[in-house]
Design a protein around this motif. Structure first.
Motif, mmCIF file in Angstrom:
data_model
loop_
_atom_site.group_PDB
_atom_site.id
_atom_site.type_symbol
_atom_site.label_atom_id
_atom_site.label_comp_id
_atom_site.label_asym_id
_atom_site.label_seq_id
_atom_site.Cartn_x
_atom_site.Cartn_y
_atom_site.Cartn_z
ATOM 1 N N LYS A 1 0.825 -1.212 0.000
ATOM 2 C CA LYS A 1 0.000 0.000 0.000
ATOM 3 C C LYS A 1 0.864 1.268 0.000
ATOM 4 O O LYS A 1 0.492 2.284 -0.609
ATOM 5 C CB LYS A 1 -0.936 0.011 1.214
ATOM 6 C CG LYS A 1 -1.946 -1.122 1.237
ATOM 7 C CD LYS A 1 -2.819 -1.134 -0.002
ATOM 8 C CE LYS A 1 -3.825 -2.277 0.035
ATOM 9 N NZ LYS A 1 -4.605 -2.355 -1.226
ATOM 10 N N ILE A 2 1.996 1.210 0.664
ATOM 11 C CA ILE A 2 2.890 2.372 0.673
ATOM 12 C C ILE A 2 3.491 2.594 -0.708
ATOM 13 O O ILE A 2 3.633 3.744 -1.156
ATOM 14 C CB ILE A 2 3.983 2.201 1.750
ATOM 15 C CG1 ILE A 2 3.375 2.429 3.145
ATOM 16 C CG2 ILE A 2 5.143 3.167 1.519
ATOM 17 C CD1 ILE A 2 4.328 2.255 4.288
ATOM 18 N N GLU A 3 3.834 1.519 -1.407
ATOM 19 C CA GLU A 3 4.345 1.650 -2.774
ATOM 20 C C GLU A 3 3.290 2.277 -3.685
ATOM 21 O O GLU A 3 3.596 3.146 -4.502
ATOM 22 C CB GLU A 3 4.770 0.280 -3.315
ATOM 23 C CG GLU A 3 6.098 -0.216 -2.791
ATOM 24 C CD GLU A 3 7.233 0.766 -3.065
ATOM 25 O OE1 GLU A 3 7.353 1.230 -4.214
ATOM 26 O OE2 GLU A 3 7.979 1.080 -2.118
ATOM 27 N N LYS B 1 0.997 6.953 -6.646
ATOM 28 C CA LYS B 1 -0.217 7.729 -6.919
ATOM 29 C C LYS B 1 -0.288 9.028 -6.125
ATOM 30 O O LYS B 1 -1.268 9.772 -6.248
ATOM 31 C CB LYS B 1 -1.452 6.874 -6.609
ATOM 32 C CG LYS B 1 -1.602 5.675 -7.539
ATOM 33 C CD LYS B 1 -2.929 4.954 -7.285
ATOM 34 C CE LYS B 1 -3.134 3.814 -8.271
ATOM 35 N NZ LYS B 1 -4.444 3.130 -8.047
ATOM 36 N N LYS B 2 0.746 9.281 -5.299
ATOM 37 C CA LYS B 2 0.792 10.510 -4.494
ATOM 38 C C LYS B 2 -0.420 10.629 -3.565
ATOM 39 O O LYS B 2 -1.043 11.683 -3.433
ATOM 40 C CB LYS B 2 0.862 11.750 -5.392
ATOM 41 C CG LYS B 2 1.968 11.725 -6.438
ATOM 42 C CD LYS B 2 3.342 11.689 -5.814
ATOM 43 C CE LYS B 2 4.426 11.737 -6.885
ATOM 44 N NZ LYS B 2 5.776 11.583 -6.298
ATOM 45 N N PRO C 1 -5.983 2.584 3.189
ATOM 46 C CA PRO C 1 -5.434 3.154 1.956
ATOM 47 C C PRO C 1 -6.149 4.436 1.561
ATOM 48 O O PRO C 1 -7.333 4.619 1.861
ATOM 49 C CB PRO C 1 -5.684 2.039 0.913
ATOM 50 C CG PRO C 1 -5.990 0.811 1.698
ATOM 51 C CD PRO C 1 -6.618 1.282 2.968
ATOM 52 N N ASN C 2 -5.413 5.308 0.897
ATOM 53 C CA ASN C 2 -5.980 6.555 0.376
ATOM 54 C C ASN C 2 -6.749 7.326 1.453
ATOM 55 O O ASN C 2 -7.858 7.810 1.233
ATOM 56 C CB ASN C 2 -6.896 6.247 -0.823
ATOM 57 C CG ASN C 2 -7.183 7.487 -1.649
ATOM 58 O OD1 ASN C 2 -6.396 8.425 -1.657
ATOM 59 N ND2 ASN C 2 -8.316 7.492 -2.324
ATOM 60 N N THR C 3 -6.146 7.413 2.637
ATOM 61 C CA THR C 3 -6.811 8.035 3.792
ATOM 62 C C THR C 3 -5.848 8.973 4.497
ATOM 63 O O THR C 3 -4.733 8.573 4.831
ATOM 64 C CB THR C 3 -7.300 6.967 4.781
ATOM 65 O OG1 THR C 3 -8.138 6.025 4.102
ATOM 66 C CG2 THR C 3 -8.067 7.591 5.927
ATOM 67 N N ASN D 1 2.664 12.101 5.486
ATOM 68 C CA ASN D 1 2.613 13.306 6.294
ATOM 69 C C ASN D 1 3.432 13.175 7.582
ATOM 70 O O ASN D 1 4.247 14.043 7.906
ATOM 71 C CB ASN D 1 1.159 13.646 6.631
ATOM 72 C CG ASN D 1 1.034 14.912 7.455
ATOM 73 O OD1 ASN D 1 1.778 15.857 7.248
ATOM 74 N ND2 ASN D 1 0.106 14.913 8.393
ATOM 75 N N LYS D 2 3.230 12.076 8.318
ATOM 76 C CA LYS D 2 3.901 11.900 9.612
ATOM 77 C C LYS D 2 5.058 10.898 9.553
ATOM 78 O O LYS D 2 5.800 10.761 10.516
ATOM 79 C CB LYS D 2 2.882 11.413 10.654
ATOM 80 C CG LYS D 2 1.813 12.440 11.014
ATOM 81 C CD LYS D 2 2.402 13.582 11.809
ATOM 82 C CE LYS D 2 1.347 14.574 12.262
ATOM 83 N NZ LYS D 2 0.440 14.047 13.282
ATOM 84 N N ALA D 3 5.183 10.177 8.441
ATOM 85 C CA ALA D 3 6.234 9.167 8.316
ATOM 86 C C ALA D 3 6.656 9.067 6.857
ATOM 87 O O ALA D 3 5.838 9.255 5.961
ATOM 88 C CB ALA D 3 5.740 7.813 8.819
#
Length: 564
Positions: free
Chosen positions: A214-216, A221-222, A281-283, A326-328
């Motif tokens: 999900k991070i990839e 997809k930014k 995801p996407n959140t 944002n935080k990581a």
């Protein structure tokens, strides 16, 4: 499990690749044989239609081969049918049909070549597509027979071709049926490997793989990925009270609740013990906080057997929230941030939702640009200390809270409040130089070990000295173990000689040390710790600061006691 699945898919792709190469080989053989026949019969006509057709056929097959080689190197295979796959199937059916016509129409001995498109299609896309392609191929074979001779002429090949079409359909059905069984079996095995048997949610291994994936996707997809860590409050107490079987029922019930509360695209997993994790995801963080609060409040309202005997009379959960990017900035940082947020929630009352917040992130706004990298290094050092001694994190967070309340009550200037807050966060950074065996030792320290431990204020000041923007924080780190009577360390300062902010930090730091469990001592009650502060007023602590601090604690004793 993803690695095993990818390895399996690669093996299937190799089989398909070989199958398709064999089909090209047979096509080449047919072209070669038929061209030789036409060439020998028409030796004087080198540019005959047959020769041109053969050259075009070989050229097309060569092109297809090059496309396959490129596709194979890029390992692009899926069980979903794309427009490219449909075009490829139609192209092969067309080529095979032309070759059959070219090699004798209804008398051709090469009608079996359709198997080379039926078999790979069935293997890759399943029984439905296999039956569909085999039906088309069967119709084409019979249509060639029907169209090749006049209606009143008996076609002796028709009966044989009926059997051949039966072979087409039987091959597609049997192979497709096997592929379906194999897919179902792999799915069940994958479920068993990926699911937590007790709770019915995904297990820790699947969580790690899914979060990486999900991070990839988020990077490409930014978009944002949020992570929730959920821990059941007083679960060990519940287990000790009612036994592990009752505890397992609670875990199972909460697993069901979480599955029903999450969105379709979310992933809930059991992270370990009584801790769950949810990938969103996407959140973004704000959305994640709303979801986390919904989970917390829902569980709080549900009745659990025996919850009335828990310290807070209800079985509840604490939730930590963070998000990427944002935080990581990596998977590891995201997990650490969510875990730290959960730790805050557990210490600050429980049954609450906390988002990740680092004083160092706030600190970055106040320091010179050239020192940003140094602050990131400091953050890494603090993470190392927390890994050595988990007590340090909770201690630091609570000392920051105590100092903030003291600063407000004492009416400090905003700049001094900020310095005190940074000092509270960084005061134990010098422990990076001390081994885990000493920090967690349950027996009394030896003289040598105690001498080493007493060096941590000097070590911490030295680490921070490189950051010019933090020069005002250094006295707090350096002097927070000085005593009001002059018997402290490292310099033995006395009374007003000790910087005022350092004296405030000393009171907050000592009170939390007394009221926390350590490897070498059990925690004091708040009442006992307050008496200890009074007893050591004027000797260890500034009496004016002690009086204000005790007033704050006594007014908020219930709130602070729930922080433990």
């Amino acid at each position: 499990m993803h690695q095993i699945e990818n390895k399996f898919q690669k093996k299937v792709y190799e089989m398909l690749f070989v199958s398709k190469l064999l089909s090209l080989l047979f096509c080449g053989i047919i072209i070669f044989i038929q061209y030789n026949v036409h060439f020998l019969k028409n030796l004087h006509k080198y540019m005959s239609f047959s020769m041109i057709t053969a050259m075009l056929g070989i050229g097309m097959l060569t092109l297809i081969y090059k496309i396959w080689i490129f596709s194979y190197k890029n390992n692009k295979i899926t069980s979903k049918v794309s427009a490219t796959d449909i075009i490829e199937i139609i192209l092969f059916i067309g080529i095979f049909s032309i070759l059959i016509i070219f090699s004798g129409v209804h008398t051709s001995h090469y009608k079996f070549i359709f198997l080379f498109i039926i078999i790979p299609t069935t293997m890759q896309f399943g029984i439905n597509y296999g039956i569909g392609v085999s039906s088309i191929c069967s119709i084409l074979v019979l249509l060639i027979d029907y169209m090749a001779l006049p209606r009143n002429t008996i076609n002796i090949f028709f009966e044989t071709d009926l059997i051949l079409t039966g072979v087409f359909l039987l091959t597609a059905w049997s192979l497709g049926y096997y592929v379906n069984i194999e897919k179902e079996y792999r799915k069940e095995i994958s479920q068993l490997a990926n699911m937590d048997e007790l709770t019915g949610v995904y297990n820790h291994r699947f969580f790690q793989e899914a979060l990486s994936e999900k991070i990839e996707v988020s990077k490409n997809k930014k978009t944002s990925v949020a992570l929730l860590f959920i821990d059941i409050d007083y679960f060990k107490y519940y287990n000790d009270l009612y036994g592990h079987q009752a505890g397992d029922k609670v875990l199972e019930k909460i697993g069901d609740i979480l599955k029903n509360l999450i969105r379709k695209e979310d992933i809930v997993a059991r992270y370990g013990g009584e801790e769950f994790a949810i990938i969103l995801p996407n959140t973004k963080e704000e959305q994640a906080l709303n979801i986390a609060e919904k989970i917390r409040s829902t569980i709080e309202k549900i009745e659990f057997e025996g919850e009335e005997n828990l310290p807070n009379k209800k079985l509840t959960v604490s939730v930590g929230v963070s998000d990427f990017p944002n935080k990581a900035k990596s998977k590891e940082e995201l997990i650490k941030a969510s875990d730290d947020a959960l730790y805050r929630a557990k210490f600050f009352n429980k049954n609450r939702v906390e988002t990740y917040h680092s004083v160092l992130e706030e600190l970055k706004k106040d320091i010179q640009q050239e020192h940003i990298d140094l602050i990131s290094s400091v953050k890494t050092l603090i993470s190392v200390i927390n890994a050595k001694d988990r007590y340090t994190y909770g201690h630091t967070e609570r000392v920051v809270i105590y100092c903030k309340m003291l600063a407000d009550r004492l009416g400090l200037r905003e700049e001094d409040k900020k310095i005190l807050r940074y000092g509270a966060y960084l005061h134990d950074i010098g422990k990076i130089e001390i081994g885990k065996d000493i920090l967690n030792k349950k027996m009394p320290l030896t003289d040598e070990e105690w001498k080493l431990l007493k060096k941590h204020p000097e070590n911490g000041a030295e680490i921070i000295r490189a950051v010019d923007s933090l020069k005002d924080v250094i006295p707090l780190i350096f002097y927070h173990h000085e005593r009001y009577d002059g018997n402290g360390y490292p310099k033995g300062l006395k009374g007003e000689e000790i910087p005022y902010l350092a004296r405030i930090l000393t009171v907050a730091d000592s009170f939390d040390a007394m009221t926390s469990n350590r490897p070498y001592q059990s925690r004091k009650s708040f009442e006992d710790a307050i008496e200890e502060l009074r007893r050591c007023s004027k000797s260890q602590f500034d009496p004016k600061i002690v009086d204000v601090f005790i007033e704050i604690i006594e007014k908020n004793i219930d709130k602070f006691d729930r922080m433990r």
